[in-house]
Design a protein around this motif. Structure first.
Motif, PDB file in Angstrom:
ATOM      1  N   SER A 244      43.023  44.121  27.609  1.00  0.00           N
ATOM      2  CA  SER A 244      44.085  44.076  28.487  1.00  0.00           C
ATOM      3  C   SER A 244      43.634  44.144  29.947  1.00  0.00           C
ATOM      4  O   SER A 244      44.277  43.855  30.783  1.00  0.00           O
ATOM      5  CB  SER A 244      45.174  45.160  28.121  1.00  0.00           C
ATOM      6  N   SER A 245      42.517  44.691  30.141  1.00  0.00           N
ATOM      7  CA  SER A 245      41.797  44.801  31.303  1.00  0.00           C
ATOM      8  C   SER A 245      40.682  43.800  31.919  1.00  0.00           C
ATOM      9  O   SER A 245      40.513  44.128  32.901  1.00  0.00           O
ATOM     10  CB  SER A 245      41.345  46.412  31.645  1.00  0.00           C
ATOM     11  N   LEU A 246      40.782  42.817  31.101  1.00  0.00           N
ATOM     12  CA  LEU A 246      39.784  41.559  31.410  1.00  0.00           C
ATOM     13  C   LEU A 246      40.040  41.096  32.847  1.00  0.00           C
ATOM     14  O   LEU A 246      39.301  40.956  33.638  1.00  0.00           O
ATOM     15  CB  LEU A 246      39.501  40.575  30.401  1.00  0.00           C
ATOM     16  N   LYS A 247      41.149  40.597  32.996  1.00  0.00           N
ATOM     17  CA  LYS A 247      41.579  40.126  34.248  1.00  0.00           C
ATOM     18  C   LYS A 247      41.478  41.229  35.302  1.00  0.00           C
ATOM     19  O   LYS A 247      40.894  40.615  36.516  1.00  0.00           O
ATOM     20  CB  LYS A 247      43.291  39.767  34.190  1.00  0.00           C
ATOM     21  N   ASN A 248      41.943  42.375  35.282  1.00  0.00           N
ATOM     22  CA  ASN A 248      41.732  43.247  36.318  1.00  0.00           C
ATOM     23  C   ASN A 248      40.260  43.435  36.678  1.00  0.00           C
ATOM     24  O   ASN A 248      39.765  43.604  37.674  1.00  0.00           O
ATOM     25  CB  ASN A 248      42.407  44.832  36.076  1.00  0.00           C
ATOM     26  N   PHE A 249      39.471  43.681  35.623  1.00  0.00           N
ATOM     27  CA  PHE A 249      38.022  43.762  35.763  1.00  0.00           C
ATOM     28  C   PHE A 249      37.608  42.456  36.632  1.00  0.00           C
ATOM     29  O   PHE A 249      36.757  42.766  37.506  1.00  0.00           O
ATOM     30  CB  PHE A 249      37.268  43.482  34.421  1.00  0.00           C
ATOM     31  N   LEU A 250      37.766  41.308  36.279  1.00  0.00           N
ATOM     32  CA  LEU A 250      37.564  40.171  37.176  1.00  0.00           C
ATOM     33  C   LEU A 250      37.896  39.990  38.572  1.00  0.00           C
ATOM     34  O   LEU A 250      37.083  39.724  39.512  1.00  0.00           O
ATOM     35  CB  LEU A 250      38.011  38.941  36.598  1.00  0.00           C
ATOM     36  N   PHE A 251      39.150  40.647  38.809  1.00  0.00           N
ATOM     37  CA  PHE A 251      39.781  40.633  40.015  1.00  0.00           C
ATOM     38  C   PHE A 251      39.076  41.754  41.020  1.00  0.00           C
ATOM     39  O   PHE A 251      38.789  41.569  41.987  1.00  0.00           O
ATOM     40  CB  PHE A 251      41.333  40.839  40.093  1.00  0.00           C
ATOM     41  N   LYS A 252      38.814  42.684  40.185  1.00  0.00           N
ATOM     42  CA  LYS A 252      38.064  43.987  40.992  1.00  0.00           C
ATOM     43  C   LYS A 252      36.421  43.545  41.218  1.00  0.00           C
ATOM     44  O   LYS A 252      35.997  43.910  42.478  1.00  0.00           O
ATOM     45  CB  LYS A 252      38.073  45.424  40.354  1.00  0.00           C
ATOM     46  N   SER A 253      35.983  42.671  40.489  1.00  0.00           N
ATOM     47  CA  SER A 253      34.722  42.083  40.691  1.00  0.00           C
ATOM     48  C   SER A 253      34.820  41.154  41.869  1.00  0.00           C
ATOM     49  O   SER A 253      33.659  41.276  42.747  1.00  0.00           O
ATOM     50  CB  SER A 253      34.060  41.355  39.410  1.00  0.00           C
TER      51      SER A 253
END
Length: 196
Positions: A69-78
């Motif tokens: 569920s947090s892959l998208k957030n991980f990429l945006f934060k990256s």
């Protein structure tokens, strides 16, 4: 993409499957580029940021601890972290710039559990709802990177009119979005109109 498909994609990525990496890029490249562009107002720099994020994701794939569920957030934060790295590298840190960094950090901490995409969607929607002239001037200023003088020449209006439209646009956005989004507005528009 369904949650089980996303979980499978992450596992394939960790195993080093190039097809999984290509699929990841296809899924998120456009959205991440759009987000990077809102931060940088520079297409070339935004593209560099995205490339670096995907490259680092691939290089560190075996160590990634990402919930489905947090892959998208991980990429945006990256993308955000890479933007900060580029910003610090390309500009000397003065007192006002330090304040800008603090605002960015505050935004990330405050919204650590919130989808960056949802935040950007909300801000974009409110920009679209601005009065037509305010919206046009704001987008010419922030998306196209034009100065107030260039905008006044392009639209054949006075600089005072341009400044009035920008002031109104910033005021409307602050009122509609409220304190919760204040730091994000500062991130997107800088010191102009969104003082912390």
């Amino acid at each position: 993409m369904e949650e089980n498909e996303m979980s499978e994609l992450i596992e394939r990525l960790k195993k080093g499957e190039e097809e999984a990496f290509i699929q990841l890029v296809d899924l998120y490249n456009a959205r991440l580029f759009g987000y990077a562009l809102t931060l940088t107002n520079d297409q070339a720099l935004a593209q560099d940021i995205i490339q670096n994020v995907f490259l680092r994701t691939w290089e560190r794939r075996r160590k990634l601890q990402i919930a489905t569920s947090s892959l998208k957030n991980f990429l945006f934060k990256s993308v955000y972290n890479e933007f900060i790295n580029q910003y610090k590298k390309n500009r000397s840190t003065m007192a006002l710039e330090q304040k800008y960094f603090e605002a960015l950090d505050k935004a990330v901490q405050y919204h650590s559990e919130t989808s960056w995409e949802k935040i950007m969607t909300r801000i974009t929607k409110e920009i679209e709802n601005l009065p037509p002239k305010c919206r046009e001037v704001l987008l010419l200023s922030r998306k196209e990177g034009l100065t107030n003088l260039e905008i006044s020449e392009y639209l054949k209006v006075s600089i005072k009119t341009v400044e009035a439209h920008l002031t109104k646009a910033f005021g409307v956005l602050r009122n509609r979005l409220g304190e919760e989004y204040r730091t994000f507005l500062f991130v997107l528009f800088g010191r102009k109109g969104f003082q912390i």
